[in-house]
Design a protein around this motif. Sequence first.
Motif, PDB file in Angstrom:
ATOM      1  N   LEU A 152       0.969  -1.185   0.091  1.00  0.00           N
ATOM      2  CA  LEU A 152       0.058   0.112   0.061  1.00  0.00           C
ATOM      3  C   LEU A 152       0.904   1.177   0.016  1.00  0.00           C
ATOM      4  N   PHE A 153       1.880   1.123   0.938  1.00  0.00           N
ATOM      5  CA  PHE A 153       2.723   2.282   0.936  1.00  0.00           C
ATOM      6  C   PHE A 153       3.636   2.672  -0.252  1.00  0.00           C
ATOM      7  N   TYR A 154       3.976   1.509  -1.030  1.00  0.00           N
ATOM      8  CA  TYR A 154       4.768   1.632  -2.297  1.00  0.00           C
ATOM      9  C   TYR A 154       3.850   2.074  -3.281  1.00  0.00           C
ATOM     10  N   ALA A 155       2.649   1.532  -3.469  1.00  0.00           N
ATOM     11  CA  ALA A 155       1.915   2.204  -4.328  1.00  0.00           C
ATOM     12  C   ALA A 155       1.562   3.452  -4.156  1.00  0.00           C
ATOM     13  N   LEU A 156       1.095   4.162  -2.878  1.00  0.00           N
ATOM     14  CA  LEU A 156       1.248   5.410  -2.838  1.00  0.00           C
ATOM     15  C   LEU A 156       2.299   6.476  -3.394  1.00  0.00           C
ATOM     16  N   ARG A 157       3.437   5.640  -2.826  1.00  0.00           N
ATOM     17  CA  ARG A 157       4.732   6.517  -3.508  1.00  0.00           C
ATOM     18  C   ARG A 157       4.774   6.488  -4.969  1.00  0.00           C
ATOM     19  N   LYS A 158       4.350   5.433  -5.726  1.00  0.00           N
ATOM     20  CA  LYS A 158       4.324   5.468  -7.206  1.00  0.00           C
ATOM     21  C   LYS A 158       3.331   6.382  -7.805  1.00  0.00           C
ATOM     22  N   LEU A 159       2.401   6.482  -7.005  1.00  0.00           N
ATOM     23  CA  LEU A 159       1.245   7.293  -7.501  1.00  0.00           C
ATOM     24  C   LEU A 159       1.417   8.827  -7.131  1.00  0.00           C
ATOM     25  N   GLY A 160       2.576   9.174  -6.522  1.00  0.00           N
ATOM     26  CA  GLY A 160       2.816  10.467  -6.002  1.00  0.00           C
ATOM     27  C   GLY A 160       2.213  11.215  -4.848  1.00  0.00           C
ATOM     28  N   LEU A 161       1.410  10.168  -3.992  1.00  0.00           N
ATOM     29  CA  LEU A 161       0.448  10.521  -3.067  1.00  0.00           C
ATOM     30  C   LEU A 161       1.079  10.305  -1.589  1.00  0.00           C
ATOM     31  N   LEU A 162       2.319   9.963  -1.491  1.00  0.00           N
ATOM     32  CA  LEU A 162       2.828   9.595  -0.382  1.00  0.00           C
ATOM     33  C   LEU A 162       3.534  10.802   0.473  1.00  0.00           C
TER      34      LEU A 162
END
Length: 468
Positions: free
Chosen positions: A411-421
């Motif tokens: 989940l955190f990795y996906a948020l980072r890839k989406l520029g949302l973290l």
Amino acid sequence: MEVSWEQSVTASINAIYLLFSAYLVFVMQLGFAMLCAGSVRAKNAMNIMLTNVVDAVVGSISYYLFGFAFAFGDGSNANPFIGTSFFALKSIPNSSYDYSYFLYQWAFAIAVAGITSGSIAERTQFSAYLVFSFFLTGFVYPIVAHWVWSSSGWLSPNSSELLFGSGAIDFAGSGVVHLVGAIAGLWGALIEGPRVGRFDAFGNPVPMRGHNATLVVLGTFLLWFGWFGFNPGSFDKILVAYPNTSDQGNWTGVGRTAVTTTLAGSTAGIITLFGRRLLVGHWDALDVCNGVLGGFVAITSGCSVVEPWAAIVCGFFAAWILIGLNILARKLQFDDPLEAAQLHGGCGVWGLIFTGLFAKEEFVIQAYNSGETGVSRPYGLLLGGGWGLIGSQVIEVLAIVGWVSLTMGPLFYALRKLGLLRISLDEEIAGLDISSHGGYAYAHHPGENQPHSYANYMRLREQDGLEQ
């Protein structure tokens, strides 16, 4: 069938006890908010306090809709992994659960997200908090709670098929609550990376101390107060008499649990006080506060099943574990502003292992069989109780680490890839209060050369853009 007045009075007193415990646990949210606010820099104080509010309000909806059902849903489709009924509290109240039980468990659930928020403080986008708080409270945490606290869970000490003939004893949640929140925070902090300026070009740590020791101490005492609902309250019912005794019942266990909780936290605080004095050369109030909390986290698993003297042992080792993990974190350039992963993770693991070593059979039977006579259960390895309990405790540690890693890491990795973290460099340097929340938490911010209003902040950004 008509209920007697004695049964009605007993049920009423038990409900009042559980509700009062729920209120105490909820006070811990205020404690978390004060502790977090004092532990970050002034330019991020409003942000961290708002995230604590968000953990509560988002977690409330998530736990109501899904969380409680995943954790405690039973019935014909009950299975050892996940609950399958009571979504949005359908069929509540019933013979097993009522509204007071839901409220108590809700107070636990929102505490988990608060732990994780501390690990990723001062550099995380606000939208990311909304996402992970909903997911953690509504799905990840409830699954673990089902394993350990539901009668149908595969790790439960109340299951009809006990793991290793014992089941895992995690009475109030060293693993279920604290380790879950810590592993989630660990992955969040690892994926985000350290705060800007936390380590120099040579990898040496640069101090970034919290801005307000008063708030940290206030938060610590509020958490201490709330822990008297967290641990003793986990008996759920106080008016349960033990057979073949004239003066003992759950009320005895409740009092003993409050004592073990106090002794473990106090011992950890004292050891941290002198331990850090030897290491850094001065008396550090903030470190002592974290030491006290580390002792509380560790005793939370076995608080109801150990003698008071064992709680002192628990607190002693919890303090050194926290000190050691903090040293290791700095060497590995791991940045957790509140030491939440080290505190709740390291001390949570120790608490589970400690229970497997020191649990007393008499107290285990009282906590899980209402003091029933003629019952035999595995207990602490060092007290002669065999390997069943300690084996179950180790399995719980491994299961929690694996489950939370498999869910929160992606989940955190996906948020980072989406520029949302993570926030931008400019926003982090300016501070989240001014860049995301329209102004600072305090009227006069002490930072030099910093914008003092959101309008000034936007003007500076426009000027930077023109210069580039």
